[in-house]
Motif scaffolding. Structure first.
Motif, short mmCIF file in Angstrom:
data_model
loop_
_atom_site.label_atom_id
_atom_site.label_comp_id
_atom_site.label_asym_id
_atom_site.label_seq_id
_atom_site.Cartn_x
_atom_site.Cartn_y
_atom_site.Cartn_z
N HIS A 101 0.81 -1.23 0.00
CA HIS A 101 0.00 0.00 0.00
C HIS A 101 0.83 1.27 0.00
CE1 HIS A 101 -3.86 -2.05 0.37
NE2 HIS A 101 -3.27 -2.89 1.20
N TYR A 121 -5.72 4.40 -0.53
CA TYR A 121 -6.65 4.88 0.51
C TYR A 121 -7.03 6.35 0.35
CZ TYR A 121 -4.62 0.84 3.01
OH TYR A 121 -4.17 -0.39 3.37
N PHE A 133 -13.82 2.78 -0.16
CA PHE A 133 -13.56 1.38 0.17
C PHE A 133 -14.69 0.52 -0.38
CE2 PHE A 133 -11.07 3.85 3.02
CZ PHE A 133 -9.91 3.13 3.20
N VAL A 187 -5.08 3.26 8.81
CA VAL A 187 -5.66 3.31 7.45
C VAL A 187 -6.64 4.49 7.37
CG1 VAL A 187 -7.25 2.11 5.87
CG2 VAL A 187 -5.34 0.86 6.92
N SER A 210 -6.41 7.74 4.99
CA SER A 210 -7.54 8.12 4.14
C SER A 210 -7.94 9.57 4.38
CB SER A 210 -8.75 7.22 4.44
OG SER A 210 -8.53 5.95 3.91
#
Lengths: 426, 353
Positions: free
Chosen positions: A119, A140, A145, A192, A196
């Motif tokens: 990622h 992200y 998602f 995460v 984001s």
């Protein structure tokens, strides 16, 4: 040896080693740093798509975005968490930074240990291994998602992300992290969300440049009212309200036997309302319309289209620069777009989870960021359960059933889809 | 001079003395200290490197934040109960340090013994090189912790196998000579195997200690290089095994066959390592090859596969060193030279002469 003499020697030792490494051509690894979203920085906008040169953020504007983001979110090694972001700073500390552990064995730097190779440090899906993977690792930064229990446009809940980490995503390279402790998984999910929110803030800042007046002189206001109240708060609010957007799932119809439910689901699958056949194909093999892209690739596709439209034109020097910028972005800040194939429903691999409930969520809300639309507005909850049952029957549907499906597709007035598919087959 | 040396060219007999018929300690004793110490050093180093590989697999390098001490204790005085009963990361990292210190002490003892026993200049200077390498490696290990730097980690990972190769060479060269020296025609080919195997370990270290800021194209190039060198190592191992298949130099034959076997296993382990870490490389495989279940990250089996791949790479280097020395006709034992094992016409003719 005394502690002071030890500590006085240490800098000399480090300096000697660094000098040795540099002398042998090895340079120390620079500290981890976030990268700017260069695809967005040079993307054409709806407002100004006629003049390519005006669509790219200037170097000065890119620098301002980087400065603002550093102030609001810190660095990968030392993340900053403004209270308005609604994130838990202690969890972030556990997940951020380089991998290290303390005497009781508590690991820090979990993101760097488990996630970064795919990622990427920025959460841009551009980790070292990304090009080898299909699908690409999730970026992200747009805050989008796919596999969640909430309505299509809403953020995933904390539990949704925990679910993905715990189970992994079958059929992709996303592994299960079931062996991590709940505390570690929680920390990773928080990080995460941090990446984001940071990425969404970056996007909002970049897009705001195109709304500036002439008197702003091309600079964003660096005030708390603008940066926190106007930009960050709405983004954080969406994450905070995700739990309120969880889809209300009714119980499956109890008075209908499975065979009848499957038959109804089949009708809906091929029918005009659900129209699953359009993409998943008359055979259910995912061989319907397959030339679409997911949202993460669309910007690149849009830029490529823009580039194609400029071909043959007499270009301004600024437009030449923009084209060069684009090629630079493709070299290091983006992956070659791939079309997104509809799922082959006969393999029994369901990326968002194989529980009937998971399939219900997918059909009800569609898949955010992907061409899969929400069926909720066109079919009833009970009918969604029928489709779920039919879809779950497909991996076990042998013995020439494909032929039956084909004739049924014609009967169901999807001859257009069938003809299109045959044309593409040829 | 051993009976078997009679009738051999003078140069070969000299070489045998130079290698060290040692143990006789100038004819006074059969207790061969350098040989014993070199064997101990190989064993300690192998365990040390295995611990190092586990440290990398479990990313445990920063389990102890200070160096050369361990959480403020002298390394050797760190409480045993905390080490053995503490977290897995701490067990690995502190164990790696203790083994490193042990290897250093054994290397120093070996170097001292090499200057006391008549082992010849080659072994002596190689023993000195081993001491230098183990000291440098120790300092690099410390720097890796103090700086927490990926580049230092890579250099540390490259120096370890180099030290291991030197210890293996020492163990082979200090073995009691049997008086049979049959230089192999495949020597020039065999000498390339340890070089290629080491190059492969260097390439592997770039992947094991990957800087997270590495871009996908650079990673692509690193993987491509690793695969390419792996294929070169495999081709070399098979070619050497073929070239020494009917050689009278039984040591070269045997060790090159072992190298070919290890390399074959390593190719399989390499593929398994990728799958254990990243799943199937779906971007380069047909869609039908997708795994129906998500792999489990950090599973014990994955750790075993990944670590075994690193350790086997080091073993291939070690065997490559033995093959090269054996092909050069050095360190062949009496057992290697037993007649009638698998004689070629040339070997039989030589024995008859």
């Amino acid at each position: 040896m005394s502690t002071s003499s030890k500590s006085s020697r240490r800098p000399c030792l480090i300096a000697a080693i660094l000098a040795g490494l540099i002398a042998t051509g090895c340079s120390p690894t620079p500290p981890a740093a976030f990268r700017l979203n260069m695809v967005e920085a040079i993307s054409p906008t709806a407002e100004k798509d006629s003049i390519a040169a005006e669509q790219a953020l200037t170097t000065e504007q890119q620098r301002q975005v980087a400065t603002i983001l550093a102030a609001m979110f810190g660095t990968p090694d030392e993340p900053v968490c403004l209270p308005e972001a609604g994130l838990d700073g202690s969890k972030l500390q556990l997940a951020a930074g380089p991998v290290r552990s303390d005497i009781v064995g508590r690991k820090n730097g979990l993101y760097r240990e488990h996630c970064v190779h795919c990622h990427g440090i920025t959460g841009d899906g551009l980790g070292p291994t990304a090009a080898f993977l299909n699908p690409y690792p999730r970026d992200y930064r747009p805050g989008v998602f796919k596999f969640k229990s909430t309505e299509r446009a809403d953020k995933p809940t904390h539990g949704d992300l925990v679910h993905v980490l715990h189970n992994g995503i079958a059929g992709t390279s996303m592994p299960s992290f079931a062996l991590l402790s709940p505390t570690q998984v929680d920390a990773l999910v928080e990080y995460v969300k941090y990446l984001s929110i940071r990425g969404e803030t970056e996007l909002a800042l970049m897009r705001y440049y195109f709304e500036l007046d002439d008197e702003d002189e091309g600079k964003l206001p660096e005030t708390r009212e603008f940066l926190v109240d106007e930009i960050l708060q709405p983004i954080a609010d969406k994450w905070a309200s995700a739990a309120d957007a969880v889809i209300d799932v009714p119980e499956p119809p109890a008075d209908l036997d499975l065979a009848a439910s499957v038959a109804k689901g089949k009708e809906l699958f091929y029918g005009d309302r659900a129209n699953c056949v359009k993409c998943h194909g008359v055979t259910g093999l995912g061989d319907g319309q397959a030339n679409d892209y997911d949202d993460w690739s669309k910007n690149i596709v849009k830029i490529e289209a823009k580039l194609a439209s400029l071909a043959g034109n007499e270009l301004e020097p600024a437009e030449h620069r923009w084209i060069a910028d684009f090629h630079d972005v493709l070299d290091g800040d983006a992956l070659q777009p791939r079309t997104i194939p509809p799922r082959n429903l006969r393999k029994g691999i369901y990326r968002g989870g194989r529980r009937p409930l998971d399939l219900y969520y997918r059909i009800h809300a569609g898949i955010n960021g992907a061409p899969m639309p929400a069926a909720a507005g066109t079919v009833s909850p009970e009918e969604i359960w029928h489709i779920v049952n039919y879809v779950r029957s497909l991996p076990y549907d042998f013995d020439g059933e494909l032929g039956v499906d084909r004739s049924m597709a014609v009967q169901s007035n999807v001859a257009g889809a069938l003809a299109a598919q045959e044309t593409s087959d040829q | 001079m051993l009976n078997a040396d009679r009738g051999k060219p003078q140069a070969l007999r000299d070489a045998a003395v130079d290698r060290g018929s040692l143990a006789r300690g100038g004819g006074q004793s059969r207790w061969n200290v350098p040989r014993v110490l070199s064997s101990v050093l190989v064993a300690v180093t192998f365990v040390l490197l295995s611990f190092g590989a586990l440290v990398t697999t479990y990313e445990a390098a920063m389990a102890v934040p200070d160096w050369p001490g361990t959480y403020g204790h002298n390394m050797f005085l760190f409480p045993l109960a905390e080490w053995l009963g503490g977290p897995w990361d701490l067990f690995l990292e502190h164990g790696h340090r203790l083994l490193g210190a042990t290897a250093g002490l054994v290397a120093i003892a070996l170097a001292v013994s090499a200057w006391l026993w008549p082992v010849g200049p080659r072994v002596r200077w190689l023993a000195v090189a081993a001491v230098v390498l183990v000291v440098v490696q120790g300092v690099l290990g410390g720097a890796r912790v103090l700086l927490d730097d990926t580049t230092v980690a890579k250099v540390h990972a490259c120096t370890g196998p180099l030290f291991f190769a030197v210890t293996v060479a020492l163990a082979v060269l200090t073995r009691r000579p049997a008086g049979v020296d049959q230089p192999s025609a495949a020597f020039s080919l065999a000498a390339t195997l340890p070089v290629a195997a080491y190059g492969q370990l260097v390439a592997g270290a770039q992947l094991r200690h990957l800087d997270p800021a590495t871009t996908p194209p650079v990673f692509h190039a690193l993987v491509g290089t690793h695969i390419l060198i792996g294929l070169v190592v495999a081709a070399l191992a098979y070619a050497i095994a073929a070239a020494t298949w009917r050689s009278v130099n039984r040591a070269a034959h045997r060790w090159s066959a072992a190298a070919a076997g290890l390399v074959s296993a390593q190719l399989l382990l390499g593929g398994a390592t990728w799958v254990a870490k990243y799943g199937l490389p779906s971007a380069v495989l047909p869609d039908a090859w997708r795994l129906s279940e998500a792999i489990v990250a950090r599973s014990g089996s994955a750790a075993v596969i990944v670590t075994a791949h690193a350790i086997l790479g080091m073993l291939i280097l070690a065997v490559g060193v033995v093959v090269a020395i054996a092909a050069a006709g050095r360190g062949v034992t009496a057992a290697d030279a037993k007649p009638g094992v698998r004689r070629t016409a040339a070997g039989l003719r030589e024995a008859l002469v």
